[in-house]
Design a protein around this motif. Structure first.
Motif, short mmCIF file in Angstrom:
data_model
loop_
_atom_site.label_atom_id
_atom_site.label_comp_id
_atom_site.label_asym_id
_atom_site.label_seq_id
_atom_site.Cartn_x
_atom_site.Cartn_y
_atom_site.Cartn_z
N UNK A 58 0.66 -0.91 0.01
CA UNK A 58 0.10 -0.19 -0.40
C UNK A 58 0.38 1.42 -0.08
N UNK A 59 2.48 1.32 0.76
CA UNK A 59 2.67 2.61 1.30
C UNK A 59 3.30 3.03 -0.62
N UNK A 60 4.39 2.06 -0.59
CA UNK A 60 5.08 1.94 -2.24
C UNK A 60 4.51 2.15 -3.20
N UNK A 61 2.91 2.04 -3.14
CA UNK A 61 2.17 1.35 -4.75
C UNK A 61 1.16 2.59 -4.55
N UNK A 62 1.34 3.29 -3.27
CA UNK A 62 -0.04 4.14 -3.38
C UNK A 62 0.81 5.52 -3.77
N UNK A 63 2.48 5.74 -3.45
CA UNK A 63 2.82 6.87 -3.94
C UNK A 63 3.09 6.72 -5.54
N UNK A 64 3.88 5.42 -5.80
CA UNK A 64 3.84 5.85 -7.45
C UNK A 64 2.44 5.81 -8.12
N UNK A 65 1.51 5.63 -7.65
CA UNK A 65 -0.01 6.02 -8.13
C UNK A 65 -0.02 7.17 -8.56
N UNK A 66 -0.17 7.64 -6.85
CA UNK A 66 -0.20 9.05 -6.76
C UNK A 66 0.60 10.44 -7.99
N UNK A 67 2.56 9.74 -8.00
CA UNK A 67 3.02 10.34 -8.89
C UNK A 67 1.87 9.70 -10.23
N UNK A 68 2.06 8.97 -10.76
CA UNK A 68 1.32 8.69 -12.64
C UNK A 68 -0.28 9.90 -12.34
N UNK A 69 -0.73 9.48 -11.33
CA UNK A 69 -2.04 10.39 -11.47
C UNK A 69 -2.00 12.11 -11.37
N UNK A 70 -0.65 12.46 -10.60
CA UNK A 70 -0.60 14.07 -10.86
C UNK A 70 0.05 14.26 -12.17
N UNK A 71 0.81 13.54 -12.18
CA UNK A 71 1.20 13.87 -14.01
C UNK A 71 0.24 13.36 -14.78
N UNK A 72 -0.65 12.96 -15.14
CA UNK A 72 -1.40 12.53 -15.97
C UNK A 72 -2.36 13.71 -16.46
N UNK A 73 -2.86 13.88 -15.06
CA UNK A 73 -4.44 14.65 -14.70
C UNK A 73 -3.82 15.62 -14.81
N UNK A 74 -2.98 15.83 -13.56
CA UNK A 74 -2.48 17.84 -14.23
C UNK A 74 -2.07 18.29 -15.55
N UNK A 75 -1.65 17.51 -16.22
CA UNK A 75 -1.51 17.84 -17.89
C UNK A 75 -3.28 18.41 -18.46
N UNK A 76 -3.68 17.09 -17.75
CA UNK A 76 -5.48 17.13 -18.48
C UNK A 76 -6.05 19.23 -18.10
N UNK A 77 -5.58 18.46 -16.31
CA UNK A 77 -6.38 19.85 -15.96
C UNK A 77 -5.78 21.28 -16.86
#
Length: 824
Positions: free
Chosen positions: A595-614
């Motif tokens: 949970x700890x490691x994958x949450x960090x990487x998942x939020x990286x991918x989420x922010x990188x991808x969706x921030x550009x959409x935003x």
């Protein structure tokens, strides 16, 4: 924030020597501190709040001096088929081994099996116990060599001799050549992604420097804060992973800004102001997840989480400062070879793989969403049968002597012999301590599932006793777990009748208690981490549904990964393909780590991808066009980052230890599910179905939450008026040179002179057109360093030129949105 980071990026680019020397000085300082600091303390397995730990503490208090953590060696002897270990010649070989082992360096005692009655009922198996004065890590080579020599001499007599315990325990390897292959694959992925050795090496170099600073800091502070050598394990893993991701994102945005015609210094500032904002918030989500490990209540996990959080902070700082500084030294080196040779910079083409995939999902959002949810849900089903524990020697490969010793003892003395239960009786309040202890022994011995009970041993005061109870089942069996719970459930009646109190401990009971404590803490940990992350993502995206969607997608990927781990390592599906010889319970810490490691990487991918959409949506794109824009520019970076992490984690699958295989497989499969199923499929499908509602937020909530300029609205005017682009072959320094003067009339370097209004449009119009025209995807640089905007359509063909009047009108056709999503 965007403006601050923009200025920071430009400053780091301009003052690159100072920034680089500063980080080198920091590394040297913490390295010197680590070298001079006292040695790190040994790792402690203290688990406050569980019964097993309370019993251990009572033993240390009432039996002073017996809690020594000296190494032990349990030597197992097995007679040849059809023979007895009690035969004269075999007995002589056993006696000689024990005698030789007792005379070795650092040996405290060596117990002969025939004197201690440590012989199986069928007289085929016996074991001797050698105890050392020093811990396993402190044993000298001479002590180990003496024991190994004695064992080899006994084997020469025809006996099967294996060794368990900690004295000669095989240290697990992290993956060996397989891990090196994983790192090589990561470098290859970066090279393919960027088409430049410098662009591929820069993220690796800065990430390694960040890990060096973090690990040296941990070593320097180890003695002061009680950090053991294992504390830095998670910090190394996440520091490297996040450091690479963050640097990749900055470099990718720098190349994109160069393609728009910005000078190197301006591109570095814009990359730090836009991509850097996403890096900051991605790092914050990781820090939240790691700091949240403290809710589990296990000191070791708390220290590991905080150390890893510090490593992530260092990675963020390096991405925001050192990466722009290194770009200042070689501003064109990170560009692709084609761009450096041709002088034409092109980044994020209109019809690249990311935009094509986005169009595919936008045309079929419902089927893609259903397939993603159903697929991940099916993979998560095995989680319902999750069994937690701490695998011991039974999980080691059969090629190790520890595993063979475990199997021989289980065969000769029963499966429960490898996991005895230790019962500590506090008879201080009993009228007759010896009678009370005898009664407790009899009742526990009569419990179904107990094979035998050893005689009780009292302390010098005679008010505390310890004895062992041997279960009939293996330490990792569910029946053993039920047995421990049954003994503890019957305890109140026994204590009431005897006046004495007792607690059950030992390695088996300790593993059961740790597994239960971890399982109980998992749900509160998820609620805390996911809740804080949703709040943080609301601030970033100014939306309610986007953060909720991100959290749900993360939970789906984690549950699917845990289900896959259970299917392989507990059920045995495909275990042979990974070299797993024995299945059993899942390591107690595995869900928390995952949970700890994958949450960090998942939020990286989420922010990188969706921030550009935003960002695209705020600057005027429709919801569907914003999705395509985000994928066009960020999908390649997210895919590359995910492939890198999968390659690194997969290297651990090649390790010999089952637990290391489990960690590597779980992390690799979790990144696969989260990056390629959730972020690449589920996220665009949900956003396509939500449309504008995805960016909706109640007015009252919008007023309460602080505003942070992540999209770079404050920098939009800079993006609309880029500096004159430069010939990549001539760009050497940080400051953009002025455009050269126009050619004198009649001098066109051997070509007929075109009309002046076509060849040399007004400078401002030329720059604005290069940045704003929807048909411009690159900048063509002529040999003299002058730049002309080239209109390129989706298919790569020139569609039309950008005239000065069109360039001046372009800004008026846009409808930028405010941060709340409404037209400005």
């Amino acid at each position: 924030m965007a403006t601050f980071l923009y200025r920071l990026g430009r400053l780091a680019f301009r003052r690159r020597w100072y920034v680089t020397l500063l980080w080198v000085a920091v590394l040297a300082a913490v390295g010197f501190g680590a070298a001079k600091a006292p040695a790190a303390p040994d790792a402690t397995n203290s688990m406050p709040g569980i019964e097993s730990q309370k019993a251990f503490d009572l033993m240390e208090e009432r039996f002073p001096g017996t809690e020594a953590d000296g190494a032990t060696a349990r030597i197992v002897f097995v007679a040849p088929d059809g023979q007895k270990i009690t035969a004269a010649d075999h007995r002589k070989a056993v006696d000689m081994l024990v005698e030789r082992a007792a005379g070795g360096p650092q040996v405290a005692s060596a117990v002969n099996p025939f004197q201690a009655k440590a012989v199986s009922k069928d007289a085929t198996t016996a074991y001797a116990t050698v105890t050392y004065k020093a811990a396993a890590d402190d044993l000298t080579d001479a002590a180990k060599d003496r024991l190994e020599s004695a064992i080899e001499q006994a084997r020469d007599t025809g006996l099967t001799v294996e060794v368990g315990g900690t004295a000669l325990e095989t240290q697990p390897s992290a993956g060996g050549s397989a891990e090196a292959i994983g790192v090589a694959i990561a470098a290859f992925v970066l090279l393919i992604t960027f088409g430049s050795l410098a662009a591929a090496g820069l993220p690796l170099l800065t990430a390694i420097l960040g890990v060096g600073v973090s690990m040296a800091s941990i070593m320097a502070l180890a003695s002061a804060f009680g950090l053991s050598a294992t504390t830095g394990t998670l910090a190394t893993m996440l520091g490297l992973a996040c450091g690479i991701d963050y640097a990749v994102f900055i470099v990718s945005r720098y190349r994109e800004e160069r393609a728009k015609g910005h000078s190197p210094q301006e591109a570095a500032g814009l990359a730090a102001g836009t991509a850097g904002s996403a890096v900051v918030f991605a790092g914050l989500t990781v820090v939240i997840a790691l700091a949240g490990l403290s809710v589990v209540g296990i000191p070791m996990l708390t220290k590991m989480g905080l150390a890893a959080a510090g490593a992530v902070v260092v990675g963020v700082l390096i991405a925001l400062t050192l990466v722009p500084a290194v770009l200042g030294f070689w501003p064109n080196a990170v560009l692709s070879r084609r761009a450096r040779r041709s002088g034409r910079i092109k980044e994020g083409g209109e019809n690249n793989g990311g935009s094509r995939w986005a169009r595919f999902v936008l045309r079929r959002p419902v089927p893609v969403l259903i397939a993603s949810v159903v697929g991940l849900g099916a993979l998560a089903i095995p989680v319902m049968d999750l069994q937690l524990g701490m695998p011991g020697a039974e999980a080691k490969p059969t090629s190790t002597t520890e595993r063979r010793a475990y199997d021989d003892l289980a065969q000769g003395f029963g499966p429960g012999f490898n996991g005895p239960l230790t019962v500590v009786v506090d008879a201080r309040n009993a009228e007759n301590p010896k009678t009370a202890v005898r009664t407790i022994e009899e009742r526990i011995g009569a419990t179904e599932g107990i094979v035998s009970v050893s005689p009780a041993r009292f302390n010098s005061a005679g008010d505390t006793a310890v004895f062992s109870a041997i279960p009939s089942t293996a330490p990792t069996s569910e029946r053993t777990v039920d047995l421990v719970k049954s003994i503890r459930a019957d305890r109140p009646a026994t204590e009431a009748s005897t006046g004495a109190e007792f607690e059950v401990t030992g390695t088996t009971a300790l593993n059961i208690d740790v597994a239960q404590k971890t399982q109980d803490a998992l749900i509160p940990y998820l609620i805390l981490v996911v809740g804080l992350a949703i709040l943080l993502l609301m601030i970033v995206f100014r939306s309610v549904l986007v953060p909720v969607k991100a959290a749900v997608g993360f939970l789906l990927s984690v549950l699917a990964a845990l289900g896959s781990v259970v299917a392989v390592f507990q059920w045995g599906w495909g275990a042979g393909l990974l070299g797993v010889e024995t299945t059993g319970p899942i390591m107690s810490m595995m869900p928390i780590f995952l949970v700890g490691i994958v949450f960090g990487l998942a939020m990286d991918y989420e922010v990188f991808l969706v921030a550009r959409m935003r960002e695209a949506y705020v600057h005027g794109d429709s919801p569907s066009q914003a999705i395509r824009t985000g994928f066009r520019y960020s999908a390649r970076v997210v895919v590359a980052a995910a492939l890198i992490m999968m390659a690194v984690f997969s290297g651990f699958v090649g390790a010999g230890e089952s637990m290391i295989k489990m960690i590597g497989f779980g992390l690799a499969i979790a990144v696969l599910f989260d990056a390629f199923v959730v972020r690449m499929a589920l996220v665009p499908a949900v956003l396509a179905l939500l449309g504008k509602a995805a960016w909706w937020m109640p007015r009252w909530l919008d007023r309460i939450l602080p505003r942070v300029d992540v999209e770079g609205e404050a920098l939009s005017h800079r993006a609309a008026t880029p500096q004159a682009p430069q010939d990549t072959k001539a760009t050497k320094d940080a400051t953009p040179p002025r455009l050269p003067p126009r050619d004198p009339p009649g001098r066109t370097q051997g070509r007929s002179s075109p009309p002046s209004d076509r060849r040399h449009p007004p400078r401002a119009a030329r720059h604005a057109g290069a940045a704003l025209s929807p048909y411009v995807s690159g900048t063509e640089l002529d040999r003299r360093g002058t730049a002309s905007a080239v209109g390129v359509g989706v298919g790569g063909r020139c569609r039309r030129s950008v005239s000065a009047s069109r360039a001046h009108r372009a800004p008026a056709t846009e409808h930028p949105r405010s941060s709340s999503g409404s037209p400005a």
